[in-house]
Motif scaffolding. Structure first.
Motif, PDB file in Angstrom:
ATOM      1  N   ASP A 130      42.070  -3.110 -37.041  1.00  0.00           N
ATOM      2  CA  ASP A 130      40.853  -3.561 -37.713  1.00  0.00           C
ATOM      3  C   ASP A 130      40.037  -4.464 -36.777  1.00  0.00           C
ATOM      4  O   ASP A 130      38.820  -4.356 -36.670  1.00  0.00           O
ATOM      5  N   ASN A 152      32.185  -2.200 -34.042  1.00  0.00           N
ATOM      6  CA  ASN A 152      31.102  -2.296 -35.037  1.00  0.00           C
ATOM      7  C   ASN A 152      30.028  -3.269 -34.572  1.00  0.00           C
ATOM      8  O   ASN A 152      28.830  -3.002 -34.667  1.00  0.00           O
ATOM      9  N   THR A 208      34.545   1.813 -37.522  1.00  0.00           N
ATOM     10  CA  THR A 208      35.204   2.208 -38.774  1.00  0.00           C
ATOM     11  C   THR A 208      35.147   3.725 -38.935  1.00  0.00           C
ATOM     12  O   THR A 208      36.145   4.364 -39.293  1.00  0.00           O
ATOM     13  N   ARG A 251      38.358  -2.263 -34.143  1.00  0.00           N
ATOM     14  CA  ARG A 251      37.189  -1.484 -34.576  1.00  0.00           C
ATOM     15  C   ARG A 251      36.033  -2.397 -34.978  1.00  0.00           C
ATOM     16  O   ARG A 251      34.869  -2.021 -34.869  1.00  0.00           O
ATOM     17  N   THR A 252      36.354  -3.636 -35.403  1.00  0.00           N
ATOM     18  CA  THR A 252      35.272  -4.569 -35.736  1.00  0.00           C
ATOM     19  C   THR A 252      34.494  -4.937 -34.470  1.00  0.00           C
ATOM     20  O   THR A 252      33.268  -5.091 -34.508  1.00  0.00           O
ATOM     21  N   GLY A 301      31.470  -5.353 -44.349  1.00  0.00           N
ATOM     22  CA  GLY A 301      31.857  -5.943 -43.058  1.00  0.00           C
ATOM     23  C   GLY A 301      32.927  -7.001 -43.213  1.00  0.00           C
ATOM     24  O   GLY A 301      32.792  -8.117 -42.709  1.00  0.00           O
ATOM     25  N   ILE A 302      33.990  -6.663 -43.925  1.00  0.00           N
ATOM     26  CA  ILE A 302      35.064  -7.641 -44.149  1.00  0.00           C
ATOM     27  C   ILE A 302      36.396  -7.027 -43.698  1.00  0.00           C
ATOM     28  O   ILE A 302      36.487  -5.812 -43.547  1.00  0.00           O
ATOM     29  N   ALA A 304      37.982 -10.155 -37.606  1.00  0.00           N
ATOM     30  CA  ALA A 304      37.994  -8.809 -38.192  1.00  0.00           C
ATOM     31  C   ALA A 304      36.908  -8.649 -39.247  1.00  0.00           C
ATOM     32  O   ALA A 304      37.071  -7.897 -40.203  1.00  0.00           O
ATOM     33  N   SER A 305      35.810  -9.351 -39.062  1.00  0.00           N
ATOM     34  CA  SER A 305      34.723  -9.217 -40.043  1.00  0.00           C
ATOM     35  C   SER A 305      33.373  -9.211 -39.334  1.00  0.00           C
ATOM     36  O   SER A 305      32.980 -10.195 -38.708  1.00  0.00           O
ATOM     37  N   SER A 306      32.659  -8.089 -39.474  1.00  0.00           N
ATOM     38  CA  SER A 306      31.358  -8.045 -38.805  1.00  0.00           C
ATOM     39  C   SER A 306      30.318  -8.849 -39.576  1.00  0.00           C
ATOM     40  O   SER A 306      29.341  -9.313 -38.991  1.00  0.00           O
ATOM     41  N   GLU A 359      39.683  -5.108 -43.265  1.00  0.00           N
ATOM     42  CA  GLU A 359      40.370  -3.984 -43.916  1.00  0.00           C
ATOM     43  C   GLU A 359      39.545  -3.224 -44.940  1.00  0.00           C
ATOM     44  O   GLU A 359      40.087  -2.444 -45.720  1.00  0.00           O
ATOM     45  N   ALA A 360      38.226  -3.407 -44.906  1.00  0.00           N
ATOM     46  CA  ALA A 360      37.373  -2.659 -45.840  1.00  0.00           C
ATOM     47  C   ALA A 360      37.473  -1.166 -45.554  1.00  0.00           C
ATOM     48  O   ALA A 360      37.376  -0.328 -46.451  1.00  0.00           O
ATOM     49  N   GLY A 361      37.695  -0.834 -44.279  1.00  0.00           N
ATOM     50  CA  GLY A 361      37.772   0.571 -43.882  1.00  0.00           C
ATOM     51  C   GLY A 361      38.918   1.304 -44.563  1.00  0.00           C
ATOM     52  O   GLY A 361      38.836   2.499 -44.829  1.00  0.00           O
TER      53      GLY A 361
HETATM   54  N1  ASP Z   1      36.617  -5.038 -40.638  1.00  0.00           N
HETATM   55  C1  ASP Z   1      35.531  -4.125 -40.382  1.00  0.00           C
HETATM   56  C2  ASP Z   1      34.248  -4.920 -40.208  1.00  0.00           C
HETATM   57  O1  ASP Z   1      34.163  -6.025 -40.646  1.00  0.00           O
HETATM   58  C3  ASP Z   1      35.372  -3.099 -41.459  1.00  0.00           C
HETATM   59  C4  ASP Z   1      36.582  -2.197 -41.472  1.00  0.00           C
HETATM   60  O2  ASP Z   1      37.571  -2.503 -42.140  1.00  0.00           O
HETATM   61  O3  ASP Z   1      36.569  -1.172 -40.783  1.00  0.00           O
HETATM   62  O4  ASP Z   1      33.313  -4.453 -39.614  1.00  0.00           O
END
Ligand code: ASP
Length: 443
Positions: A396, A403, A322, A399-400, A362-363, A283-285, A365-367
């Motif tokens: 998350d 991303n 996101t 969507r990652t 890009g971490i 879950a981290s881009s 739940e940042a969204g």
């Molecule tokens: N977790 C997503 C990312 O790392 C960011 C988000 O929380 O939407 O790209």
């Protein structure tokens, strides 16, 4: 760059990395369910938390490697590759149009399916501390300039580092051109040092990539064990609608790649599968970024300059999954509380979602943090974001993936309509038309 193959040999057969990650994912979900999938026994909590130790170490190493990788890859591209002057403008155009498409797809699906009206949702009750922080776009802009040259490297501040890398890259390239014109060669040792350091970082990266399946196993098993699937019943409408919209965005990318790049869209998916699975698992881009870069060069065969511009520089501003999710969540909550969002309000959702997605780090739940910007702009109660947290560990991840797929799409489009070798051959042919050239297709 060295050829990398992260497969392991078992009973005489090589198991490719993507299969190792898939096996780790399946085993991890199984273990998470065995451990209770949200209803774990309290004495097992410490054990479940400990599952994360090896994966924390591996993800920490990947995060630490992201900054030197960005710096060296950008400098290396500027010093050694042909980067056409319009690449920057093309990158901006691609980022903006992809994000706009994502938000419009999200709004369309949310308007058509009306997921907020599918079921009854409980009122939020406190627990909003995690998402109380609001996002100020101007502060975001101010934060782009570092206080000191080495600070972005020490703080792992990726956006500041990009500004730094681009400034030095443009400066070094300018100096190199002047020296070549004057017949000087002072730039050569600098270029050699950058190249050797860059190769060293890639080498270390390849060691860490080998350990990714272990990280996937730990992080996914822990998440499933702790969070479980129970809240998915109440929020089923949102989960289904978001997945449909993300799939539509994926189709949009594939069509765009087919029309605007030499890369076969399915080869892009196939080549990038390690990165996509890592994105889903972590879950981290940002953590996935080095793997995306590696896959684009080694497996898809893109030019290094396109991969570094699209997947390292662009990646930090390019969070289409996101953006799509933030717009859909706003519409979903408005449907839940029975407030209609007319067209002008939805346009505000579009504009704020662009900012919110650019501002999302890009971490994991940042969204959710930047979503407060969208909700506040149209007067929706931000407490409702807390309800989304219960399914966010899953959405998350989805969507990652988008991303990261967006970064790969932008890189493929930046690479243009001719593969590396063919483009070189075309250039040579233009310079020496009398010499017949044999084309080699990069596919
Ligand atoms: N977790 C997503 C990312 O790392 C960011 C988000 O929380 O939407 O790209």
């Amino acid at each position: 760059m060295s050829e990398s193959n992260h497969g392991i040999r078992l009973f005489g057969k090589v198991i490719p990395l993507y299969l190792q990650i898939l096996i780790a994912l399946v085993l991890a979900v199984g273990l998470g369910v065995l451990l209770g999938a949200g209803n774990y026994a309290s004495h097992q909590k410490a054990l479940i938390e400990n599952l994360a130790i090896p994966c924390d170490l591996i993800l920490k190493a990947l995060r630490a490697l992201a900054t030197p990788l960005i710096l060296l890859a950008v400098l290396h591209s500027f010093m050694t590759a042909e980067i056409p002057g319009r690449s920057g403008r093309k990158l901006l155009w691609l980022l903006l149009t992809n994000t706009l498409a994502a938000i419009l797809i999200g709004l369309l699906v949310a308007n058509l399916l009306q997921p907020g009206k599918w079921g009854q949702l409980a009122h939020p009750s406190g627990g909003t501390e995690a998402i109380k922080k609001t996002l100020d776009p101007w502060l975001l802009l101010q934060d782009m300039v570092p206080d000191a040259i080495l600070k972005p490297l020490v703080d792992n501040n990726v956006i500041q580092l990009i500004i730094l890398a681009l400034s030095f890259g443009v400066a070094l390239r300018g100096l190199k051109s002047i020296q070549i014109e004057r017949g000087h060669t002072d730039y050569v040792p600098v270029q050699q040092v950058i190249t050797v350091l860059f190769e060293a970082v890639i080498r270390i990266l390849n060691w860490i990539i080998t350990l990714i399946p272990l990280a996937v196993f730990g992080i996914v098993a822990r998440t499933v064990a702790l969070k479980g699937f129970e809240p998915f019943k109440a929020l089923g409408g949102l989960v289904v609608a978001v997945i449909i919209a993300l799939l539509l965005q994926l189709c949009f990318y594939l069509i765009r790649v087919k029309l605007g790049s030499w890369v076969n869209p399915f080869k892009l998916l196939q080549g990038g599968v390690d990165a996509l699975l890592t994105a889903f698992s972590t879950a981290s881009s940002t953590v996935t970024m080095p793997i995306t870069f590696d896959a684009l060069i080694e497996k898809v065969g893109l030019r290094e300059s396109s991969a570094s511009l699209g997947a390292l520089v662009g990646s930090n501003f390019n969070n289409d999954g996101t953006a799509l999710y933030e717009a859909m969540a706003a519409l979903f909550i408005s449907q839940v509380i029975g407030v209609s969002l007319p067209l002008p309000q939805q346009i505000i959702v579009v504009l704020t979602s662009i900012f919110a997605s650019v501002g999302a780090a890009g971490i994991p739940e940042a969204g959710l943090v930047t979503m407060t910007l969208v909700f506040s702009a149209v007067g929706l109660p931000t407490e409702y974001i807390a309800i989304l947290i219960t399914v966010d560990w899953f959405l998350d991840r989805c969507r990652t993936v988008i991303n990261v797929m967006g970064d790969m799409t932008v890189s493929a489009l930046l690479d243009g309509k001719h593969p590396k070798l063919k483009a070189e051959a075309l250039m040579n042919e233009a310079l020496a038309p009398e010499a017949p050239l044999k084309f080699e297709d990069g596919n």
